[in-house]
Design a protein around this motif. Structure first.
Motif, PDB file in Angstrom:
ATOM      1  N   ARG B 124       0.911  -0.972  -0.255  1.00  0.00           N
ATOM      2  CA  ARG B 124      -0.165  -0.234   0.098  1.00  0.00           C
ATOM      3  C   ARG B 124       0.901   1.219  -0.428  1.00  0.00           C
ATOM      4  N   LEU B 125       2.294   1.277   0.608  1.00  0.00           N
ATOM      5  CA  LEU B 125       3.072   2.367   1.161  1.00  0.00           C
ATOM      6  C   LEU B 125       4.080   1.764  -0.708  1.00  0.00           C
ATOM      7  N   ILE B 261      -3.820   1.743  25.088  1.00  0.00           N
ATOM      8  CA  ILE B 261      -3.009   1.616  24.358  1.00  0.00           C
ATOM      9  C   ILE B 261      -4.437   2.102  22.934  1.00  0.00           C
ATOM     10  N   LYS B 262      -3.798   2.565  22.268  1.00  0.00           N
ATOM     11  CA  LYS B 262      -5.126   2.993  20.392  1.00  0.00           C
ATOM     12  C   LYS B 262      -5.447   1.282  19.809  1.00  0.00           C
ATOM     13  N   VAL B 263      -6.532   0.868  19.533  1.00  0.00           N
ATOM     14  CA  VAL B 263      -6.521  -0.322  19.122  1.00  0.00           C
ATOM     15  C   VAL B 263      -7.159  -0.205  17.401  1.00  0.00           C
ATOM     16  N   ILE B 264      -6.800  -0.953  16.462  1.00  0.00           N
ATOM     17  CA  ILE B 264      -7.604  -0.647  15.037  1.00  0.00           C
ATOM     18  C   ILE B 264      -7.766  -2.747  14.672  1.00  0.00           C
ATOM     19  N   GLU B 276      -6.523   3.022   7.856  1.00  0.00           N
ATOM     20  CA  GLU B 276      -6.391   3.557   9.552  1.00  0.00           C
ATOM     21  C   GLU B 276      -4.996   3.148   9.756  1.00  0.00           C
ATOM     22  N   TRP B 277      -4.845   2.084   9.939  1.00  0.00           N
ATOM     23  CA  TRP B 277      -3.375   1.859  10.379  1.00  0.00           C
ATOM     24  C   TRP B 277      -2.488   2.588   9.243  1.00  0.00           C
ATOM     25  N   GLN B 278      -2.731   3.111   7.854  1.00  0.00           N
ATOM     26  CA  GLN B 278      -2.117   3.575   7.074  1.00  0.00           C
ATOM     27  C   GLN B 278      -1.769   4.963   7.086  1.00  0.00           C
ATOM     28  N   GLU B 279      -2.769   5.547   7.933  1.00  0.00           N
ATOM     29  CA  GLU B 279      -3.117   6.844   8.178  1.00  0.00           C
ATOM     30  C   GLU B 279      -1.747   6.744   9.958  1.00  0.00           C
ATOM     31  N   TRP B 280      -1.721   5.878  10.320  1.00  0.00           N
ATOM     32  CA  TRP B 280      -1.731   6.757  12.058  1.00  0.00           C
ATOM     33  C   TRP B 280       0.352   6.424  11.303  1.00  0.00           C
TER      34      TRP B 280
END
Lengths: 113, 315
Positions: B124-125, B261-264, B276-280
């Motif tokens: 993705r990146l 803790i943040k959660v995705i 969302e993971w990519q944005e983080w």
């Protein structure tokens, strides 16, 4: 299992101390282990015994000083003792307790000759 | 046995290179030559029987002896057992700050889908962000091979019998990767929910990956890891319909151990949560680039403090 590399680090601290303080044999090692340090005392003993074979600390006694886990409750603001990271606050019962002490493992003192 | 990693002699190597030399030199010898930032080949290295392509972290028993006194006495040490690892970690952290590198330490049990998640993330990146990977496993370069198939540079660290990566291993891997400024570095730790929690690698964040094929009570069973992590990826969400896994309960357990803790919720198969993971990640990269200037001075001070503390105790 990571107790093995921690035991090796303990030995390293002892050997460095030997160079600085000029001793050739270690009789006792006082090791402080916090309740929240993620270190199992019995596993530590086993690994320590294995790691010190053939070194200046061979046969040394390992004295483990257990320290209590401390936490600060984010809900009520109280300072409490906890045994594990998932323990609730003993004052208000909330689970938002942040570890505040007892997370470290330190070599305190050595008896040497 | 290696006195650094606790592995069996000759067990640790990077990227399957022969571990051909005997462990004859002492730990002190190794450490004196180790560079904190790991940015240079070891200068003035005394030959000890291996070519410079071989990286290993073991050493024979040091057996240091000093002329001593015969009388029993007490010596104060008062030193943290992980001080040496923390010093290497601070060196790695300085290296990352100087080069605007955003480093993540990915931890989980074996089989949580870490490598699939990484390959999907890299895809993705691709073309926009430079990504490099350090792969930690006890044996084989299978995971690094999977990463390299995506086109990203990867280096495999085999820990032998060791159960975790330490900061020194990562530093040596960095020498080989020669990361470009502004890169994303993904460190895939050994699959193990216990030991890697104790070892700071110099990363910006630990990310714990838990899959829904495991139990929702894992955060309570292995609290150390969830307490150390800043982010939890609840992975393999595409399989959720076939399982009896309580997502809200799992998140509640994780927050009992770590209120911050943040959660995705993610899936490398359906792509759920990957945006969302990519944005983080991208926010982290941006921050790393901004911190590049500010943090370097603070980290240099921190390293000087650690070195002074170790020197005072005879490190």
């Amino acid at each position: 299992m990571h107790e093995m590399s921690l035991a090796a680090s303990v030995l390293e601290l002892v050997e460095n101390s030997a160079k600085v303080n000029g001793f050739s044999r270690v009789k006792t090692v006082w090791l402080e282990i916090g309740a929240l340090a993620g270190v199992e005392a019995e596993a530590m003993r086993f690994c320590f015994e294995a790691v010190v074979k053939g070194t200046l600390a061979e046969g040394a006694r390992l004295e483990i000083v257990a320290t209590k886990g401390q936490g600060k409750c984010l809900d009520c603001g109280g300072s409490v003792f906890i045994e594990a990271r998932y323990d609730p606050c003993s004052l208000c019962g909330g689970y938002r307790v942040e570890p505040a002490g007892g997370m470290a493992m330190r070599v305190k003192e050595l008896e040497v000759e | 046995m290696c006195t650094v990693c606790g592995c069996g002699e000759g067990e640790v190597n990077i990227e399957g290179e022969a571990h051909a030399h005997p462990h004859t030199y002492t730990l002190v010898h190794e450490r004196q030559q180790g560079s904190l930032v790991h940015a240079h080949p070891h200068p003035g290295e005394t030959p000890h029987g291996h070519d410079r392509e071989n990286l290993h972290f073991g050493a024979g028993a040091a057996g240091a002896m000093a002329p001593g006194m015969s009388q029993s006495r007490m010596v104060q040490v008062e030193q943290d057992v992980l001080a040496k690892n923390d010093e290497y970690a601070a060196g790695n952290r300085l290296h990352f700050a100087e080069h605007g590198i955003f480093a993540l330490n990915l931890v989980s049990s074996p089989g949580s889908g870490k490598t699939s998640l990484l390959t999907r993330t890299i895809e993705r990146l691709k073309g926009r962000i430079r990504v490099a990977v350090v792969e930690g496993d006890q044996q084989t370069s299978l995971d690094a091979d999977r990463i390299r198939a995506t086109g990203a540079p990867a280096i495999q660290v085999n820990t032998g019998k060791g159960c975790h990566l330490d900061a020194h291993m990562v530093g040596r891997a960095l020498e080989k990767l020669s990361l470009q400024d502004g890169s994303l570095l993904l460190i895939e730790n050994v699959g193990n929910l216990v030991c890697p929690a104790a070892f700071d690698l110099g990363e910006a964040h630990k990310v714990v990956i838990l899959s829904v094929t495991e139990g929702e009570d894992k955060p309570l069973k292995y609290p150390g890891m969830f307490a150390e992590a800043d982010m939890m990826l609840l992975n393999k969400m595409d399989l959720l319909p076939y399982l009896n896994f309580n997502v809200p309960l799992c998140i509640e357990y994780a927050r009992r151990v770590n209120p911050y803790i943040k959660v995705i919720l993610t899936s490398a198969v359906s792509d759920e949560g990957m945006g969302e993971w990519q944005e983080w990640i991208e926010a982290g990269l941006k921050q790393a680039a901004g911190q590049k200037v500010n943090e370097v001075d603070a980290l240099k001070r921190r390293i000087a403090e650690l070195e002074a503390a170790l020197a005072a105790k005879g490190g």
